[in-house]
Design an enzyme around this catalytic site. Structure first.
Site, PDB file in Angstrom:
ATOM      1  N   GLU A   1      -2.556  -2.379  -0.340  1.00  0.00           N
ATOM      2  CA  GLU A   1      -3.024  -2.319   1.053  1.00  0.00           C
ATOM      3  C   GLU A   1      -4.151  -1.302   1.213  1.00  0.00           C
ATOM      4  O   GLU A   1      -4.069  -0.194   0.673  1.00  0.00           O
ATOM      5  CB  GLU A   1      -1.825  -1.943   1.929  1.00  0.00           C
TER       6      GLU A   1
ATOM      7  N   GLU B   1      -5.712  -3.344   9.384  1.00  0.00           N
ATOM      8  CA  GLU B   1      -5.180  -2.499  10.463  1.00  0.00           C
ATOM      9  C   GLU B   1      -6.253  -1.641  11.119  1.00  0.00           C
ATOM     10  O   GLU B   1      -6.034  -1.118  12.219  1.00  0.00           O
ATOM     11  CB  GLU B   1      -4.043  -1.612   9.933  1.00  0.00           C
TER      12      GLU B   1
ATOM     13  N   ASP C   1       0.213   1.226  -0.530  1.00  0.00           N
ATOM     14  CA  ASP C   1      -0.766   1.367   0.559  1.00  0.00           C
ATOM     15  C   ASP C   1      -1.630   2.600   0.305  1.00  0.00           C
ATOM     16  O   ASP C   1      -1.137   3.729   0.284  1.00  0.00           O
ATOM     17  CB  ASP C   1      -0.009   1.529   1.887  1.00  0.00           C
TER      18      ASP C   1
ATOM     19  N   HIS D   1       0.539  -5.007  11.127  1.00  0.00           N
ATOM     20  CA  HIS D   1       0.567  -3.557  10.980  1.00  0.00           C
ATOM     21  C   HIS D   1       1.427  -3.020  12.112  1.00  0.00           C
ATOM     22  O   HIS D   1       1.091  -3.171  13.286  1.00  0.00           O
ATOM     23  CB  HIS D   1      -0.830  -2.956  11.066  1.00  0.00           C
TER      24      HIS D   1
ATOM     25  N   LYS E   1       3.264   4.870   0.019  1.00  0.00           N
ATOM     26  CA  LYS E   1       1.877   5.322   0.045  1.00  0.00           C
ATOM     27  C   LYS E   1       1.454   5.723  -1.363  1.00  0.00           C
ATOM     28  O   LYS E   1       2.246   6.275  -2.137  1.00  0.00           O
ATOM     29  CB  LYS E   1       1.731   6.524   0.984  1.00  0.00           C
TER      30      LYS E   1
HETATM   31 MG   LIG Z   1      -1.284   0.688   6.077  1.00  0.00          MG
END
Ligand SMILES: [Mg+2]
Length: 348
Positions: A223, A249, A197, A299, A168
């Site tokens: 992402e 997603e 992401d 996802h 992340k």
């Molecule tokens: Mg994601």
């Protein structure tokens, strides 16, 4: 064969180890389980997960029980697309996207499970498989972890045989992202895939600035750089960045993907089985993407592996780390396909 009854059950409890991304803490484990019964004695089941909001599973269960179920009783369960069309019309007035689509997806998955069980085959066989194994990476780099924690889970992912990891970003300044991504790269080596992401955290200018920096670190994709519904923003960003954009997603239904894909706003499309509308919509989205040479990566995992088996443009199934008691091991960085009849998955 006729549908005779639909059972819905709910569980919701605090997550033992909450995790954080750029916009939220995921602090609950909620499940809505649907079971569709028929006069032939065959049943199909699905399970829908919620990572936060205590009330969401109960709201979804009420929607399925009180609104969707009465429309299903007496229907032939093999008419999966016909039932989807009926449920979309039924929910149109309140807005079919959002929880309505998550409910329709829960029904869709249970119907596919039922169809597989009725015929005694896994659903990937019904969809027309292209492969028997699915490459996988591990989503391990949650923001509550410090750099030492990131290094530990990344090393574990590589020990378990994953082809790469995802971390992340966007929880702090760019300098913090770069430090964390560089630490993970040192652990996994130059040849493993490293994805970042942002969970919709950036505006356009910041996505462009950070995207160039992540590209310099050799990332495979960026992402959700922008709010999920900003189709034009994704198209403009993709024109400026060499780094591939992954998203999808948080989009609802096959139609929500059309302009994004056709406009070149996504390089790796990532539908979520719950929000996109289930097996039926995810398969359609994947085939739409294939027509535009856009890759498909799920996802989440679980039942999605059946769709991934049946698409020509599949590159990855998303996974967490394998549990200590995992019934399977990865071979060449891939999950095998489940062989039980229906829609069962490995890593729900
Ligand atoms: Mg994601």
């Amino acid at each position: 064969m006729k549908i005779t009854k639909v059972d819905v059950s709910v569980t919701s409890e605090p997550k033992r180890h909450p995790v954080r991304d750029a916009i939220q803490w995921l602090d609950r484990d909620g499940q809505v389980r649907v079971q569709i019964h028929t006069d032939a004695g065959v049943t199909g089941a699905s399970s829908t997960y919620f990572g936060r909001e205590q009330s969401s599973p109960m709201i979804l269960a009420t929607l399925i029980e009180q609104q969707l179920t009465p429309a299903l009783i007496g229907d032939d369960p093999v008419l999966i697309r016909g039932i989807r069309a009926k449920l979309r019309r039924l929910t149109d007035y309140q807005g079919t996207a959002g929880l309505s689509t998550i409910g329709i997806s829960a029904i869709d998955q249970a119907l596919w499970d039922l169809q597989g069980k009725a015929l005694g085959v896994p659903v990937w066989q019904l969809l027309g498989a292209q492969r028997m194994t699915i490459p996988t990476y591990a989503m391990v780099g949650w923001l509550e972890l410090d750099v030492a924690g990131l290094e530990r889970v990344s090393a574990r992912a590589m020990e378990q045989g994953f082809r790469g990891v995802k971390v992340k970003v966007g929880g702090g300044p760019l300098s913090e992202d770069l430090q964390r991504v560089a630490a993970v790269r040192r652990v996994i080596g130059d040849d493993a895939d490293l994805m970042v992401d942002a969970n919709q955290a950036f505006d356009y200018a910041e996505a462009l600035r950070r995207g160039r920096a992540y590209d310099d670190l050799g990332c495979r994709w960026l992402e959700e750089p922008l709010p999920a519904d900003d189709t034009l923003g994704h198209i403009r960003l993709a024109e400026k960045l060499d780094l591939q954009i992954a998203t999808g997603e948080n989009r609802y239904g096959q139609q929500a993907f059309r302009d994004l894909i056709a406009g070149g706003g996504v390089g790796v499309v990532q539908p979520d089985l719950r929000r996109a509308g289930g097996v039926t919509d995810c398969h359609e989205i994947g085939l739409l993407a294939a027509g535009f040479n856009v890759s498909y990566a799920s996802h989440g995992g679980g039942a999605h592996i059946h769709v991934l088996a049946a698409l020509p443009n599949t590159i990855y199934v998303e996974s967490g780390l394998l549990p200590d008691n995992s019934p399977i091991t990865l071979t060449d960085g891939c999950y095998p396909l489940p062989d039980q009849p229906g829609l069962s998955g490995w890593n729900d």
